[in-house]
Motif scaffolding. Sequence first.
Motif, PDB file in Angstrom:
ATOM      1  N   ARG A   1       2.884  -2.145   2.817  1.00 45.96           N
ATOM      2  CA  ARG A   1       2.078  -1.742   3.961  1.00 45.96           C
ATOM      3  C   ARG A   1       0.648  -1.410   3.536  1.00 45.96           C
ATOM      4  N   HIS A   2       0.499  -0.715   2.393  1.00 39.00           N
ATOM      5  CA  HIS A   2      -0.838  -0.357   1.922  1.00 39.00           C
ATOM      6  C   HIS A   2      -1.648  -1.608   1.584  1.00 39.00           C
TER       7      HIS A   2
ATOM      8  N   ASN B   1       2.640   4.510  10.398  1.00 34.98           N
ATOM      9  CA  ASN B   1       2.360   3.150   9.958  1.00 34.98           C
ATOM     10  C   ASN B   1       3.011   2.853   8.613  1.00 34.98           C
ATOM     11  N   TYR B   2       2.953   3.786   7.688  1.00 44.67           N
ATOM     12  CA  TYR B   2       3.500   3.558   6.352  1.00 44.67           C
ATOM     13  C   TYR B   2       5.023   3.677   6.317  1.00 44.67           C
TER      14      TYR B   2
ATOM     15  N   LEU C   1      -1.312  -4.602   2.894  1.00 46.27           N
ATOM     16  CA  LEU C   1      -1.685  -5.268   4.142  1.00 46.27           C
ATOM     17  C   LEU C   1      -2.786  -4.505   4.874  1.00 46.27           C
ATOM     18  N   ASN C   2      -2.683  -3.171   4.887  1.00 45.01           N
ATOM     19  CA  ASN C   2      -3.710  -2.364   5.550  1.00 45.01           C
ATOM     20  C   ASN C   2      -5.080  -2.572   4.917  1.00 45.01           C
TER      21      ASN C   2
ATOM     22  N   GLY D   1       8.300  -0.653   0.571  1.00 46.11           N
ATOM     23  CA  GLY D   1       7.733  -0.757   1.912  1.00 46.11           C
ATOM     24  C   GLY D   1       6.344  -0.154   2.015  1.00 46.11           C
ATOM     25  N   ALA D   2       6.148   1.013   1.395  1.00 50.66           N
ATOM     26  CA  ALA D   2       4.842   1.674   1.453  1.00 50.66           C
ATOM     27  C   ALA D   2       3.780   0.870   0.713  1.00 50.66           C
TER      28      ALA D   2
ATOM     29  N   PHE E   1       0.718  -1.394  14.322  1.00 55.72           N
ATOM     30  CA  PHE E   1       0.066  -2.299  13.376  1.00 55.72           C
ATOM     31  C   PHE E   1      -1.297  -2.745  13.907  1.00 55.72           C
TER      32      PHE E   1
ATOM     33  N   THR F   1       6.979   2.528   8.714  1.00 52.06           N
ATOM     34  CA  THR F   1       7.579   1.495   9.562  1.00 52.06           C
ATOM     35  C   THR F   1       8.416   0.497   8.780  1.00 52.06           C
ATOM     36  N   LEU F   2       7.883  -0.080   7.710  1.00 46.76           N
ATOM     37  CA  LEU F   2       8.623  -1.111   6.982  1.00 46.76           C
ATOM     38  C   LEU F   2       9.919  -0.570   6.376  1.00 46.76           C
TER      39      LEU F   2
END
Length: 396
Positions: A267-268, A228-229, A270-271, A263-264, A29, A231-232
């Motif tokens: 994550r997107h 990274n994607y 947040l990224n 999750g993806a 992260f 992980t969640l």
Amino acid sequence: MTAFLAEWANILLRWAHLVAGIGWIGTSFYFIALDLSLKKRERMNPGVYGTAWEVHGGGFYHVEKYMVAPAQLPEDLIWYKWEAYLTFLTGFALLTVQYYFNASAYLIDPDLLPMRPSEAIVISILSLLGGWLAYDRLLCRSPIGRNTPLLAVAVFALIMLFSYTFTHIYSGRGAFIHVGALVGTIMAANVFMVIVPNQRKITQALLRGEAPDPALGAMGKQRSVHNNYLTLPVLLMMVSNHYPILTNHPQSWILVALILVVGAMARHFLNRHEAGDPFAKIWWTLPIAAAGLAVALVMTAPAPRATTVDGVAVTDEVVVGIAAKHCVACHAAKPSHEGFAEAPKGVVLTDAAKLRQFSALIEQQAVKSDAMPLGNETGMTAKEREMLGAWIAALK
């Protein structure tokens, strides 16, 4: 003594897996966020792609990123790799202690697919290896790997194929944990087989004064983003054994798909937020995540339960008899089951009062799902589960 040692092995491996995983996820992260926060400055050292100013713990940090290695590298260059390696090693050890050594209880559902423990273990190992090879060779290294949207769809489809297969081979919790193990294996192998080796090749070429192959860096970056994607979703898969509402759903593989999407998207968002994108550019991820969560809630919503069976109310005596037949061997003050020295989680089910006290847990584990008895080794019937459900419904 065997049960005592197995319990401590489980505790220590789970603790080690958690610690290593936190380290790996944290660095993943952090470096994605760092990469997205780099900015061009008026004054930068030669070869620097971008820099970031950060503050933490009362100090300020100035970080530079070189697209190629500088002319000289320090001897104390830090490689972030052992977090990933130890997460995989402790995870596989935990899979062995928890699921391979107890395959009959945790992996095999004889009503779904009768098989020997050795067969279940061989399928497990081959599926983890096969999943990595399919991801690496058939997708990422093929022409599909050069098209990011197509590759994302293909990786999603691959995980769904394995998810559907696992749910038709293993018990509910065994299937979910194997989806997590598959994704975790892919992530760890990305580090061990691609990211670190490619970085070493780039570094060695630069130190020899040669131009490195740009494809090596691009491939490493691609796998890092994949990790990274993923992980969640994998985090939820790894704790899924606590939630039979997920693992024992008749269409649990669809829930896996929803978890991947939610999750993806999270994550997107947040990224891109870390990268400074305005909300107007990334808002679309939130309704997709919300829609996926809504579908999961609807799928897992409890159905109304009857308070009678064949028009007759289920008595305390009947339920105590069912518990004595199927539960008390483990869930007693002094269990007679060889695998337990004390009642799991302190849940004792020896009389009607105790059954009422833990009725919510019983409903989740033995009525709404068949997670208990473990591996249904006592042969609890659908009729007995129906009677338990009717008795619990009458309590409400």
